[in-house]
Structures are given as structure tokens and as C-alpha cells.
Design an enzyme around this catalytic site. Sequence first.
Site, PDB file in Angstrom:
ATOM      1  N   SER A   1      42.834  56.442  64.196  1.00 20.23           N
ATOM      2  CA  SER A   1      42.472  57.737  64.750  1.00 20.23           C
ATOM      3  C   SER A   1      41.372  57.594  65.789  1.00 20.23           C
ATOM      4  CB  SER A   1      41.975  58.610  63.596  1.00 20.23           C
ATOM      5  OG  SER A   1      41.288  59.724  64.084  1.00 20.23           O
TER       6      SER A   1
ATOM      7  N   TYR B   1      36.252  59.675  55.879  1.00 20.50           N
ATOM      8  CA  TYR B   1      37.624  59.555  56.381  1.00 20.50           C
ATOM      9  C   TYR B   1      37.660  58.572  57.551  1.00 20.50           C
ATOM     10  CZ  TYR B   1      41.698  60.552  59.269  1.00 20.50           C
ATOM     11  OH  TYR B   1      42.810  60.415  60.057  1.00 20.50           O
TER      12      TYR B   1
ATOM     13  N   LYS C   1      39.302  54.558  58.051  1.00 23.72           N
ATOM     14  CA  LYS C   1      40.160  54.041  59.133  1.00 23.72           C
ATOM     15  C   LYS C   1      39.541  52.785  59.744  1.00 23.72           C
ATOM     16  CE  LYS C   1      43.419  57.159  59.016  1.00 23.72           C
ATOM     17  NZ  LYS C   1      44.745  56.778  58.496  1.00 23.72           N
TER      18      LYS C   1
HETATM   19  P1  NAD Z   1      50.218  64.126  56.363  1.00 25.03           P
HETATM   20  O1  NAD Z   1      49.260  64.432  55.263  1.00 25.03           O
HETATM   21  O2  NAD Z   1      51.140  65.191  56.800  1.00 25.03           O
HETATM   22  O3  NAD Z   1      51.081  62.834  55.987  1.00 25.03           O
HETATM   23  C1  NAD Z   1      50.578  61.812  55.179  1.00 25.03           C
HETATM   24  C2  NAD Z   1      51.614  61.516  54.116  1.00 25.03           C
HETATM   25  O4  NAD Z   1      51.148  60.460  53.271  1.00 25.03           O
HETATM   26  C3  NAD Z   1      51.882  62.721  53.197  1.00 25.03           C
HETATM   27  O5  NAD Z   1      53.279  62.909  53.112  1.00 25.03           O
HETATM   28  C4  NAD Z   1      51.301  62.305  51.854  1.00 25.03           C
HETATM   29  O6  NAD Z   1      51.999  62.875  50.762  1.00 25.03           O
HETATM   30  C5  NAD Z   1      51.430  60.792  51.918  1.00 25.03           C
HETATM   31  N1  NAD Z   1      50.462  60.058  51.085  1.00 25.03           N
HETATM   32  C6  NAD Z   1      49.130  60.228  51.008  1.00 25.03           C
HETATM   33  N2  NAD Z   1      48.588  59.366  50.138  1.00 25.03           N
HETATM   34  C7  NAD Z   1      49.606  58.609  49.646  1.00 25.03           C
HETATM   35  C8  NAD Z   1      49.695  57.558  48.700  1.00 25.03           C
HETATM   36  N3  NAD Z   1      48.621  57.131  48.046  1.00 25.03           N
HETATM   37  N4  NAD Z   1      50.898  57.007  48.453  1.00 25.03           N
HETATM   38  C9  NAD Z   1      52.008  57.462  49.086  1.00 25.03           C
HETATM   39  N5  NAD Z   1      51.993  58.470  49.977  1.00 25.03           N
HETATM   40  C10 NAD Z   1      50.806  59.034  50.255  1.00 25.03           C
HETATM   41  O7  NAD Z   1      49.347  63.592  57.599  1.00 25.03           O
HETATM   42  P2  NAD Z   1      49.787  63.268  59.091  1.00 25.03           P
HETATM   43  O8  NAD Z   1      49.111  64.249  59.966  1.00 25.03           O
HETATM   44  O9  NAD Z   1      51.246  63.083  59.173  1.00 25.03           O
HETATM   45  O10 NAD Z   1      49.032  61.892  59.292  1.00 25.03           O
HETATM   46  C11 NAD Z   1      49.675  60.635  59.126  1.00 25.03           C
HETATM   47  C12 NAD Z   1      48.646  59.526  59.319  1.00 25.03           C
HETATM   48  O11 NAD Z   1      48.069  59.653  60.616  1.00 25.03           O
HETATM   49  C13 NAD Z   1      47.485  59.568  58.338  1.00 25.03           C
HETATM   50  O12 NAD Z   1      47.144  58.242  57.982  1.00 25.03           O
HETATM   51  C14 NAD Z   1      46.376  60.202  59.133  1.00 25.03           C
HETATM   52  O13 NAD Z   1      45.095  59.790  58.685  1.00 25.03           O
HETATM   53  C15 NAD Z   1      46.655  59.683  60.522  1.00 25.03           C
HETATM   54  N6  NAD Z   1      46.120  60.532  61.600  1.00 25.03           N
HETATM   55  C16 NAD Z   1      46.437  61.871  61.614  1.00 25.03           C
HETATM   56  C17 NAD Z   1      45.896  62.686  62.601  1.00 25.03           C
HETATM   57  C18 NAD Z   1      46.179  64.171  62.624  1.00 25.03           C
HETATM   58  O14 NAD Z   1      45.396  64.923  63.219  1.00 25.03           O
HETATM   59  N7  NAD Z   1      47.273  64.649  62.036  1.00 25.03           N
HETATM   60  C19 NAD Z   1      45.043  62.149  63.584  1.00 25.03           C
HETATM   61  C20 NAD Z   1      44.777  60.786  63.544  1.00 25.03           C
HETATM   62  C21 NAD Z   1      45.320  59.993  62.544  1.00 25.03           C
HETATM   63  N1  UFG Z   2      38.169  74.181  66.155  1.00 24.53           N
HETATM   64  C1  UFG Z   2      37.765  75.512  66.169  1.00 24.53           C
HETATM   65  N2  UFG Z   2      38.183  76.309  65.149  1.00 24.53           N
HETATM   66  C2  UFG Z   2      38.954  75.869  64.127  1.00 24.53           C
HETATM   67  C3  UFG Z   2      39.365  74.507  64.116  1.00 24.53           C
HETATM   68  C4  UFG Z   2      38.943  73.687  65.147  1.00 24.53           C
HETATM   69  O1  UFG Z   2      37.053  75.933  67.070  1.00 24.53           O
HETATM   70  O2  UFG Z   2      39.275  76.656  63.225  1.00 24.53           O
HETATM   71  C5  UFG Z   2      37.752  73.317  67.276  1.00 24.53           C
HETATM   72  C6  UFG Z   2      36.912  72.129  66.863  1.00 24.53           C
HETATM   73  O3  UFG Z   2      35.538  72.486  66.825  1.00 24.53           O
HETATM   74  C7  UFG Z   2      37.252  71.105  67.944  1.00 24.53           C
HETATM   75  C8  UFG Z   2      38.703  71.405  68.272  1.00 24.53           C
HETATM   76  O4  UFG Z   2      38.935  72.740  67.837  1.00 24.53           O
HETATM   77  O5  UFG Z   2      36.469  71.332  69.084  1.00 24.53           O
HETATM   78  C9  UFG Z   2      39.699  70.473  67.585  1.00 24.53           C
HETATM   79  O6  UFG Z   2      39.430  70.477  66.185  1.00 24.53           O
HETATM   80  P1  UFG Z   2      40.458  69.840  65.131  1.00 24.53           P
HETATM   81  O7  UFG Z   2      39.878  70.063  63.773  1.00 24.53           O
HETATM   82  O8  UFG Z   2      41.826  70.333  65.379  1.00 24.53           O
HETATM   83  O9  UFG Z   2      40.472  68.293  65.514  1.00 24.53           O
HETATM   84  P2  UFG Z   2      39.283  67.238  65.564  1.00 24.53           P
HETATM   85  O10 UFG Z   2      39.228  66.726  66.963  1.00 24.53           O
HETATM   86  O11 UFG Z   2      38.043  67.752  64.982  1.00 24.53           O
HETATM   87  O12 UFG Z   2      39.820  66.111  64.580  1.00 24.53           O
HETATM   88  C10 UFG Z   2      41.187  65.742  64.551  1.00 24.53           C
HETATM   89  C11 UFG Z   2      41.551  65.321  63.135  1.00 24.53           C
HETATM   90  C12 UFG Z   2      40.813  64.078  62.760  1.00 24.53           C
HETATM   91  C13 UFG Z   2      41.118  63.028  63.767  1.00 24.53           C
HETATM   92  C14 UFG Z   2      40.744  63.504  65.147  1.00 24.53           C
HETATM   93  C15 UFG Z   2      41.109  62.490  66.198  1.00 24.53           C
HETATM   94  O13 UFG Z   2      41.213  66.346  62.216  1.00 24.53           O
HETATM   95  O14 UFG Z   2      41.242  63.641  61.518  1.00 24.53           O
HETATM   96  O15 UFG Z   2      41.434  64.707  65.436  1.00 24.53           O
HETATM   97  O16 UFG Z   2      42.419  62.092  66.030  1.00 24.53           O
HETATM   98  F1  UFG Z   2      40.399  61.937  63.467  1.00 24.53           F
END
Ligand code: NAD
Ligand code: UFG
Length: 337
Positions: free
Chosen positions: A125, A149, A153
Site C-alpha cells: 500500500s 496496519y 505491510k
Molecule cells: P477486502 O477486505 O475486501 O479483501 C481482503 C480479503 O481477505 C477478504 O475477502 C477477507 O475475508 C480475506 N481475509 C482476511 N484475512 C484472511 C485470512 N486470515 N485468511 C484468509 N482470508 C483472509 O480488502 P481489499 O480492499 O480487497 O484489499 C485487498 C488487499 O489489498 C489487502 O491486503 C489490503 O490491505 C490491500 N490494500 C487495499 C487497499 C484499499 O484501499 N482497498 C489499499 C492498499 C492495499
Molecule cells: N475522507 C473524508 N471523509 C471520509 C473519508 C475520507 O474526508 O469520510 C478523506 C480523507 O481525509 C482523505 C481522503 O478522503 O483525505 C481519502 O481517505 P480514504 O480513507 O479513502 O483513504 P486514505 O488515503 O486515508 O487511505 C487509503 C486506505 C489505506 C491505504 C491508503 C493508500 O484506507 O489502507 O489508502 O493505499 F493504505
Amino acid sequence: MKTILVTGGAGYIGSHTLILLIEAGYNVVVFDNFSNSSIESVRRVEKIVDRAIEVVEGDIRSREDLDRVFKRYKIDAVIHFAGLKAVGESVSEPIKYYENNVYGTINLCKVMSENGCKSIVFSSSATVYGNPASNPIREDFPTGATNPYGRSKLFIEEILRDIFISDNSWRIVILRYFNPVGAYKSGVIGEDPADIPNNLMPFISQTAIGKREYLSVFGDDYDTHDGTGVRDYIHVMDLADGHVKALDKIDSFNRVMTINLGTGKGYSVLDMVKAFERASGVKIPYKIAPRRAGDIATCYADPSYAREILGWEAKRGIEEMCEDSWRWQSNNPNGYR
Ligand code: NAD
Ligand code: UFG
């Protein structure tokens, strides 16, 4: 035909990636404990691709569960999405995050190695850049997380690098995602947060359908063009495509590849609100609220390394991201439930 184990394949990014993997000719096996998803997402992907998908319910922390899947299928590579991702929860329950994300990944790598599978694409991330000194962010910028978190990573990234140092027959790609949003075009799969959304886009779309009264905009006094936080929003199908391109090339990599997946463009919270209003035709009520602890002003990628190494770049703009999020949300007001 290569068989890919997709951990977390029922989740938001995993389910979208399944479609492109299958279309690209990969065989997929989903491995998920459904702690933050439901089987329904995979069932809907089956309809989209018109094919049955193998699903194993299991936990990456369980050796037996992983052994079972590696004995049953000949897995060529793993895309490792499984993980917990709620920043606030990670602050109050750090052990849960380190156990699930870090220990779970160690366990996965151990079982992979024992079964002669040494190719992995890992979901990292942009959070690992902490508060970057400047933007756009390149992969060689200093790292430093601000919450458990993010640290989970970073730890996993370091563990993967050590694994490669010990045995350079591993093939490891670390993808650092910026802010994934949007949904598959037809609106049958999408992001389905279990609780009140933490992230901006699901909060906006739930406000648009009337589930939330108004959006709290966390801070309007940042040093950005309108004072609200700026992020690099990337369409989930572009992100999914980055994984397919990484897998296509993985055998040719002879070092750990760490690659940003972002668009290179930054948009503010209010830019996103306006774009969503244009896409949906619905007014989004919002109130300016205090800054959220741990948030930074600006974060967007330099995506040039992904272009050079993977031949990948994001194609979809914020209008399409908002249209697709809205189609999913308005067709499925209660998500998969
Ligand atoms: P998500 O929660 O929708 O998907 C994650 C999946 O992993 C879920 O289906 C959950 O049930 C499964 N899971 C969690 N723990 C597990 C375990 N111990 N064993 C088996 N399955 C398990 O999240 P997502 O948004 O699809 O994110 C996928 C990956 O990308 C994650 O590792 C997350 O940290 C990373 N990521 C997400 C974002 C974002 O904003 N969505 C940003 C950066 C990185
Ligand atoms: N924000 C608001 N109101 C809300 C939610 C978010 O104003 O209700 C603002 C935040 O302050 C930020 C922007 O919208 O300025 C984006 O916020 P998000 O929570 O959507 O995303 P972040 O950039 O904070 O973090 C996300 C994921 C993290 C990941 C990161 C980079 O939550 O897990 O992107 O990939 F690490």
C-alpha cells in the site's frame, strides 16, 4: 495453463482481479476465510465469466488449511490479497493485525516453499510511504508507517526481501496500491464494507443512496488547491490489470520488484464529491469536520516504473470511477446482503 491461488479472492480487489485473470487464460483457486467478504462475490464473478470457480474456505494462519489447498491443486503462483485493512481498528487491535497479516503471510510463504511454489504477488500500500516529503511518490522514497496496519505491510515487504536473499529462486512482486475505487462495469460486483465505511468513495456512495445523512470532510485547511486532502484514486479494474501484467512477467524477474500502482494524478475530497455528483446526478450533502488523525495532505504516485517494467498504466479517469461506483451502489443498496 497456470494455476493461481488467490488469497482474499472474495474481497473487493480480489474479486475484480479474478475476472481479468480468467479472461487472460489463468486457472484460479480462491482461498478466503470470508472474515470481510462473502461467497456471493465469487458467485457473481462466475456469472460474469460464465465458468465455475474453485473456492477453498480457509485461513492463511492455518497450516492445515494451506496444506490442504497445495496438496489438492498444483499451484504455480500466488496473488496474496488476504489481509485486514482497517487503519483505526489496527491501532486499537495491533496484535490482531500482526497475527493476521504478518504471521499469516509467513505461514503462507512457508507452505508455498515446502510445496515448491515460489512466485508471489503481494498487496502492499501507498501507506508505507508515511508522510512523503514530496509528490509524486517514487518507489525509492523513504518508507515509514504511521499505524500498525501500515507497519504490517512494511514488515511483510521486508520479510519477502529476506526470503529472496536467502533463496533467489523466489519470484516476488510487491505492488503498492494507491486508492482503489470503482467497480466492474456491469455493477454486479463492487466494494461492500461491513460497517460504516472508513474510506471516502464508499462513504460518498452510501450518502448518495441516503444510507448516510452527510459526508464529513476531514479538514479543509490542508496545503492543497481547495484545502481538502488529495489522493491518487485508481479504478479497481486498472489495478486488477496491473496484477495480470505482473503475473505475466513474474518468471522474468530476478530481483524483488516493488512497483507503485497509481494514476499519477491527485484529486481532492471536494473534487471527488463534485465528480460523483456529476456521475450520479445526486447532490452529496457534506460538512467540514476536523482533520482525521494520521491523515496526510497529499499522496499521489509516480507510475512511470510500472509503465517501464510491466507495460501497465491506468486508463480510467475519475468520471468512470464515480459512474461505476454509483452503478454498483445504486443496483445493490445493501451490497451482497
Ligand atoms: P477486502 O477486505 O475486501 O479483501 C481482503 C480479503 O481477505 C477478504 O475477502 C477477507 O475475508 C480475506 N481475509 C482476511 N484475512 C484472511 C485470512 N486470515 N485468511 C484468509 N482470508 C483472509 O480488502 P481489499 O480492499 O480487497 O484489499 C485487498 C488487499 O489489498 C489487502 O491486503 C489490503 O490491505 C490491500 N490494500 C487495499 C487497499 C484499499 O484501499 N482497498 C489499499 C492498499 C492495499
Ligand atoms: N475522507 C473524508 N471523509 C471520509 C473519508 C475520507 O474526508 O469520510 C478523506 C480523507 O481525509 C482523505 C481522503 O478522503 O483525505 C481519502 O481517505 P480514504 O480513507 O479513502 O483513504 P486514505 O488515503 O486515508 O487511505 C487509503 C486506505 C489505506 C491505504 C491508503 C493508500 O484506507 O489502507 O489508502 O493505499 F493504505
